[in-house]
Design an enzyme around this catalytic site. Structure first.
Site, short mmCIF file in Angstrom:
data_model
loop_
_atom_site.label_atom_id
_atom_site.label_comp_id
_atom_site.label_asym_id
_atom_site.label_seq_id
_atom_site.Cartn_x
_atom_site.Cartn_y
_atom_site.Cartn_z
N ASP A 29 0.86 -1.20 0.00
CA ASP A 29 0.00 0.00 0.00
C ASP A 29 0.89 1.24 0.00
O ASP A 29 2.10 1.15 0.17
CB ASP A 29 -0.90 0.00 1.25
N ASP B 129 0.84 3.64 2.19
CA ASP B 129 0.91 4.20 3.54
C ASP B 129 -0.03 5.41 3.64
O ASP B 129 -0.62 5.85 2.65
CB ASP B 129 2.36 4.59 3.93
#
Ligand SMILES: [Zn+2]
Length: 196
Positions: free
Chosen positions: A118, A120
């Site tokens: 991902d 973040d």
């Protein structure tokens, strides 16, 4: 931590920032002082082979970038995430420290094959990272990782071209006669070959 390192892609980092607090981080926490060099914390030779092995799977893989290890188990706040980005960090995780340093102390080659799950929490278009999201990408990445490890086995050769195997050679500060018999016994597998 970077726009160009997208979820689902892989990264072979060449830098490491230890932002952990509560971990045991050395084998030499006795009366034998050893200062190893970890300026380049990963084995370049092994990292290049891991990079090749991942490339052979057809996955998108980036070579280079700094990994920051946070203590966890929680994820970062937006404030923390933005600070880590301003420090020039490329990827973030909760492992690699202290493993990379312990591997160097044990004179083992160590490299990282990191999977981006991902962006973040700094990424404005991203919803805050959830465990479900991380696990979903992680599962997709598992088959790539398995294939890369199989490829890597074909690429590895018995002879070492790196310096990892002598990392401790000139790093023992304590005079051998001052190392206690108990420490000597415990550290024998790591430094026995360097002691008279
Ligand atoms: Zn090495």
């Amino acid at each position: 931590m970077r726009e160009d390192y997208a979820p689902g892609e892989l990264v072979i980092p060449d830098g490491l920032f230890d932002f952990t607090r509560d971990r045991k981080r050395t084998f030499f926490d006795c009366n034998c002082v050893v200062h190893i060099s970890v300026a380049d914390p990963f084995c370049n030779a092994l990292s290049e082979k891991v990079y090749q092995a991942v490339q052979q799977t057809g996955a998108i893989v980036h070579y280079g970038g700094s990994l920051i290890t946070i203590e966890g188990p929680r994820f970062s706040t937006k404030s923390e995430s933005n600070v880590f980005r301003s420090w020039g960090m490329s990827i973030i995780g909760m492992t690699t420290c202290p493993e990379a340093f312990l591997a160097r102390e044990a004179e083992m080659c160590y490299a990282v094959m990191a999977h981006v799950t991902d962006y973040d929490v700094w990424h404005v278009s991203e919803l805050p990272v959830t465990v479900e999201q991380v696990i979903q990408v992680l599962n997709r990445n598992t088959s790539t990782a398995q294939e890369a490890v199989r490829n890597l086995a074909q690429l590895l050769t018995p002879e070492r071209t790196c310096e990892c195997g002598q990392a401790v050679k000139n790093a023992i500060i304590t005079q051998p006669e001052r190392i206690s018999p108990k420490s000597r016994q415990i550290l024998e597998p790591l430094i026995g070959k360097y002691l008279p």
